[in-house]
Scaffold this active site. Structure first.
Site, mmCIF file in Angstrom:
data_model
loop_
_atom_site.group_PDB
_atom_site.id
_atom_site.type_symbol
_atom_site.label_atom_id
_atom_site.label_comp_id
_atom_site.label_asym_id
_atom_site.label_seq_id
_atom_site.Cartn_x
_atom_site.Cartn_y
_atom_site.Cartn_z
ATOM 1 N N ARG A 96 0.844 -1.197 0.000
ATOM 2 C CA ARG A 96 0.000 0.000 0.000
ATOM 3 C C ARG A 96 0.877 1.244 0.000
ATOM 4 O O ARG A 96 1.950 1.232 0.611
ATOM 5 C CB ARG A 96 -0.920 0.017 1.211
ATOM 6 C CG ARG A 96 -1.973 -1.094 1.149
ATOM 7 C CD ARG A 96 -2.805 -1.121 2.381
ATOM 8 N NE ARG A 96 -3.673 -2.293 2.376
ATOM 9 C CZ ARG A 96 -4.977 -2.275 2.050
ATOM 10 N NH1 ARG A 96 -5.562 -1.140 1.714
ATOM 11 N NH2 ARG A 96 -5.699 -3.379 2.074
ATOM 12 N N HIS A 114 13.047 -1.612 -3.270
ATOM 13 C CA HIS A 114 12.391 -1.815 -4.570
ATOM 14 C C HIS A 114 13.257 -2.760 -5.411
ATOM 15 O O HIS A 114 14.475 -2.565 -5.486
ATOM 16 C CB HIS A 114 12.237 -0.469 -5.283
ATOM 17 C CG HIS A 114 11.494 -0.600 -6.574
ATOM 18 N ND1 HIS A 114 10.140 -0.841 -6.631
ATOM 19 C CD2 HIS A 114 11.922 -0.568 -7.851
ATOM 20 C CE1 HIS A 114 9.767 -0.933 -7.891
ATOM 21 N NE2 HIS A 114 10.825 -0.777 -8.656
#
Ligand code: GRF
Length: 211
Positions: A96, A114
């Protein structure tokens, strides 16, 4: 040795990055400790890891809007973190976009991992994006969280080759192994007070002068 910095980890799934951080933090000379796991997913593997390692964990219903979070849930997460005297929040596969009170409270004190070399391949399915694009190298990035998606200043990156016969699974696994190293390193640098941010650049205090 100075007191360890309190860290909270946000994770939605398997939790291997959470586990890597928690394991690193068990070492006496590591400058941080994981005091809290927060998840939005009652079925997250990360919960089992927290229970096994004796780390407090909270499940927060973040609302139905996929990828986003309600103001109430953001407030609750902020309260959980401040209640544990958390100084750094680490997103690790948290599905989220963090906004609202939690982001306001931890502005400049929240980091994310990431699975690509930012600024390439932001957002979801970064490993597939890299394969589809045909790059020869990809990797992972640990960066500060700002109000954008995967846009904050870069702290640590690690590179992996993309092989001709790679599948998304094979490439993801090769990147994941480097994620675990990169995340533990970034948190170590932050917790040791060795990072400063100058615009987009993250500078590392470097007594040896080899960075
Ligand atoms: C990792 O690849 C991370 O970079 C991405 O989501 C994945 C989470 O994996 N944001 P895990 O839950 O830490 O094993």
């Amino acid at each position: 040795m100075p007191a360890k910095l309190n860290i909270a980890v946000l994770a939605s799934g398997r939790g291997s990055n959470f586990e890597a951080l928690a394991l690193a933090a068990t070492k006496d000379d590591y400058p941080a400790r994981i005091v809290l796991l927060i998840t939005d997913n009652p079925g997250a593997g990360a919960i089992r890891i927290a229970d096994r390692m004796g780390i407090d964990r909270k499940i927060v219903d973040c609302g139905p809007s996929r990828g986003s979070m309600s103001v109430e849930s953001s407030f609750k997460m902020k309260e959980y973190c401040t209640g544990k005297d958390v100084k750094l929040v680490c997103r690790a596969g948290f599905m989220r976009i963090v906004k609202g009170p939690l982001l306001d409270e931890f502005a400049g004190r929240m980091i994310n991992i990431h699975p690509a070399l930012l600024p390439s391949f932001k957002g979801l399915d970064a490993q597939k994006q890299a394969l589809d694009y045909g790059v020869k190298y990809s990797g992972c990035t640990v960066h500060f969280v700002d109000r954008g998606i995967d846009t904050g200043p870069v702290i640590v990156q690690r590179i992996v080759p993309v092989k001709q016969n790679d599948t998304e699974e094979k490439l993801s696994a090769r990147i994941l192994a480097e994620e675990h190293v990169a995340y533990a390193e970034a948190v170590r640098l932050y917790a040791a007070g060795r990072l400063s941010v100058d615009g987009r650049r993250v500078l590392v205090d470097d007594p040896q002068g080899d960075r």
